[in-house]
Design an enzyme around this catalytic site. Structure first.
Site, mmCIF file in Angstrom:
data_model
loop_
_atom_site.group_PDB
_atom_site.id
_atom_site.type_symbol
_atom_site.label_atom_id
_atom_site.label_comp_id
_atom_site.label_asym_id
_atom_site.label_seq_id
_atom_site.Cartn_x
_atom_site.Cartn_y
_atom_site.Cartn_z
ATOM 1 C CB SER A 63 -8.162 -5.355 1.010
ATOM 2 O OG SER A 63 -7.299 -4.882 2.214
ATOM 3 C CE1 TYR A 213 -2.274 1.104 12.159
ATOM 4 C CE2 TYR A 213 -2.926 3.226 12.903
ATOM 5 C CZ TYR A 213 -2.950 2.377 11.924
ATOM 6 O OH TYR A 213 -3.411 2.929 10.605
HETATM 7 N N1 LIG Z 1 -8.704 2.907 7.159
HETATM 8 C C1 LIG Z 1 -8.049 3.871 7.870
HETATM 9 O O1 LIG Z 1 -8.821 4.495 8.312
HETATM 10 C C2 LIG Z 1 -6.736 4.178 7.896
HETATM 11 C C3 LIG Z 1 -6.368 5.294 8.817
HETATM 12 C C4 LIG Z 1 -5.130 5.815 8.807
HETATM 13 C C5 LIG Z 1 -4.114 5.080 8.284
HETATM 14 N N2 LIG Z 1 -4.653 3.873 7.614
HETATM 15 C C6 LIG Z 1 -3.248 3.108 6.918
HETATM 16 O O2 LIG Z 1 -3.649 2.770 5.651
HETATM 17 C C7 LIG Z 1 -2.852 1.425 5.476
HETATM 18 C C8 LIG Z 1 -4.042 0.578 4.537
HETATM 19 O O3 LIG Z 1 -5.056 0.339 5.464
HETATM 20 P P1 LIG Z 1 -6.380 -0.234 5.191
HETATM 21 O O4 LIG Z 1 -7.432 0.677 6.097
HETATM 22 O O5 LIG Z 1 -6.623 -0.104 3.620
HETATM 23 O O6 LIG Z 1 -6.478 -1.684 5.611
HETATM 24 P P2 LIG Z 1 -6.580 -3.108 5.109
HETATM 25 O O7 LIG Z 1 -7.971 -2.947 4.293
HETATM 26 O O8 LIG Z 1 -6.561 -3.947 6.217
HETATM 27 O O9 LIG Z 1 -5.516 -3.152 4.066
HETATM 28 C C9 LIG Z 1 -4.087 -3.501 4.734
HETATM 29 C C10 LIG Z 1 -3.445 -4.349 3.636
HETATM 30 O O10 LIG Z 1 -2.043 -4.656 4.090
HETATM 31 C C11 LIG Z 1 -1.879 -5.798 3.875
HETATM 32 N N3 LIG Z 1 -0.845 -6.421 4.880
HETATM 33 C C12 LIG Z 1 -0.794 -6.343 6.259
HETATM 34 N N4 LIG Z 1 0.388 -7.016 6.741
HETATM 35 C C13 LIG Z 1 0.990 -7.301 5.565
HETATM 36 C C14 LIG Z 1 2.345 -7.699 5.306
HETATM 37 N N5 LIG Z 1 2.995 -8.288 6.409
HETATM 38 N N6 LIG Z 1 2.856 -7.744 4.179
HETATM 39 C C15 LIG Z 1 2.067 -7.456 3.111
HETATM 40 N N7 LIG Z 1 0.968 -6.855 3.202
HETATM 41 C C16 LIG Z 1 0.282 -6.891 4.324
HETATM 42 C C17 LIG Z 1 -3.259 -6.505 3.980
HETATM 43 O O11 LIG Z 1 -3.088 -7.911 3.404
HETATM 44 P P3 LIG Z 1 -4.077 -9.027 3.956
HETATM 45 O O12 LIG Z 1 -5.160 -8.889 2.863
HETATM 46 O O13 LIG Z 1 -3.211 -10.265 3.445
HETATM 47 O O14 LIG Z 1 -4.296 -9.079 5.364
HETATM 48 C C18 LIG Z 1 -4.086 -5.677 3.076
HETATM 49 O O15 LIG Z 1 -4.058 -5.692 1.877
HETATM 50 C C19 LIG Z 1 -2.382 1.062 6.508
HETATM 51 O O16 LIG Z 1 -1.082 1.324 6.413
HETATM 52 C C20 LIG Z 1 -3.071 1.870 7.697
HETATM 53 O O17 LIG Z 1 -2.501 1.618 8.787
HETATM 54 C C21 LIG Z 1 -5.622 3.431 7.447
#
Ligand SMILES: NC(=O)c1ccc[n+]([C@@H]2O[C@H](COP(=O)([O-])OP(=O)(O)OC[C@H]3O[C@@H](n4cnc5c(N)ncnc54)[C@H](OP(=O)(O)O)[C@@H]3O)[C@@H](O)[C@H]2O)c1
Length: 330
Positions: A63, A213
């Site tokens: 995702s 976080y």
């Molecule tokens: N969105 C933002 O604005 C933002 C800003 C700064 C940094 N980030 C970073 O970008 C990355 C992606 O975030 P996102 O916003 O795309 O969030 P997201 O849509 O929630 O995607 C996170 C992904 O990580 C997976 N995940 C969580 N725990 C896991 C584990 N223990 N083992 C394997 N997979 C795991 C989730 O799997 P499930 O579907 O199974 O839960 C999901 O596929 C993260 O590291 C986040 O901290 C995001």
């Protein structure tokens, strides 16, 4: 800061206006920032087939930004491996990617990055084919303190220990790629926190998910130069990235109020994945061990009180190596 894998090229420093966007936070991290900066990028895009014949492994790729990364890397010709904790969600994502990239190769491997046994099984399942790109994207922002099965706090296990363990386990596959790139998806949220070396598992004080976080995202950035130095002789380059503020299921779930207020300004997942994809695919030599946002190297600190010494970062590095059961290299 070390510079390996490329020169300390001044062209990777942000311009004055670009740096101002960062200091103002909202314009820089939002879709406005990427729209303004993109104007200077067109000639720097990776070639259409830049990753043909290469293999990319992305954690948390079912995702959000991880899925957008898989899509972008597949578009550049890479065969992509979605390393996910739910193979059902992974297979759903893979089916969509296969439709979008009919000639490509998309596979799914189970990997709960917070669980060492799962990470070991994942590394074994990755076999012996070289890995050219490894993206540690999986991330969590838990509402309450949780521990993995070995007693480590969940954000530490997910953002720091799991990525270090997986990298170590597939190290020979990265080395075999002769120029592999490892990307840690960190966050600008790390600017709010110092490096906490004496309580990495957040056992002391009232637990706040956002603080946990940001602390562990800070650790990712602090450990990036050390991992880069560790892997430099194997020509494996390491980068930490802030994707910006991105509209993803993770944001909707963990920060619903933030999303409601900022939604018109949030980036698309593709916008959030852009810099990591560029780092994975660019033919330009870029310095290893740095923190990137919108294709430029960014400072490690924006406020007083977050600075740490090299000795503190080295101590955390050693402690993490002990926690993942990897002896210190000599
Ligand atoms: N969105 C933002 O604005 C933002 C800003 C700064 C940094 N980030 C970073 O970008 C990355 C992606 O975030 P996102 O916003 O795309 O969030 P997201 O849509 O929630 O995607 C996170 C992904 O990580 C997976 N995940 C969580 N725990 C896991 C584990 N223990 N083992 C394997 N997979 C795991 C989730 O799997 P499930 O579907 O199974 O839960 C999901 O596929 C993260 O590291 C986040 O901290 C995001």
């Amino acid at each position: 800061m070390i510079a390996i894998g490329g020169k300390n090229d001044a062209s990777f420093e942000p311009s004055f206006v670009d740096a101002l966007l960062d200091r103002a936070i909202l314009p820089g991290y939002s879709r406005v920032g990427i729209a303004l900066r993109r104007r200077g990028w067109s000639s720097a895009d990776p070639a259409p087939d830049a990753l043909r014949g290469q293999r990319a492994v992305i954690t948390g790729a079912n995702s959000g930004i991880g899925l957008a990364m898989a899509d972008g890397l597949a578009a550049l010709g890479a065969s992509v491996v979605l390393a996910v904790r739910s193979t059902r969600r992974g297979e759903d994502a893979a089916a969509g990617l296969r439709r979008r990239h009919p000639g490509g190769t998309v596979t799914v491997v189970e990997c709960d990055v917070a669980e060492p046994d799962s990470v070991r099984r994942c590394a074994a399942a990755l076999g012996e084919t070289p890995i050219d790109v490894l993206v540690h994207n999986a991330g969590v922002l838990p509402a309450r303190r949780q521990e993995n099965s070995t007693g480590h706090e969940l954000t530490l296990a997910t953002h720091v220990l799991g990525p270090l363990l997986l990298t170590e386990l597939v190290r020979p596959l990265l080395a075999a790629a002769h120029g592999a790139r490892v990307v840690l998806m960190s966050s600008g949220g790390m600017y709010a926190q110092p490096l906490l070396t004496d309580d990495p598992d957040y056992r002391r004080g009232e637990y706040r998910g956002a603080r946990a976080y940001a602390r562990t995202k800070r650790m990712q950035v602090a450990l990036t130069p050390l991992l880069a130095a560790e892997l430099a002789d194997e020509r494996t380059w390491v980068h930490a990235v802030h994707p910006g503020w991105v509209d993803t299921p993770g944001i909707a779930d963990a920060l619903p109020r933030f999303r409601r207020v900022t939604r018109p300004l949030l980036r698309t997942p593709a916008g959030g994945a852009d810099t990591a994809i560029w780092l994975a695919a660019t033919a330009r030599p870029v310095p290893s061990g740095r923190f990137w946002h919108d294709r430029r190297v960014r400072p490690l600190h924006l406020r007083r009180g977050t600075r740490y010494t090299e000795a503190e970062a080295a101590a955390l590095w050693r402690d993490c190596r002990v926690m993942i059961g990897v002896p210190e290299s000599t």
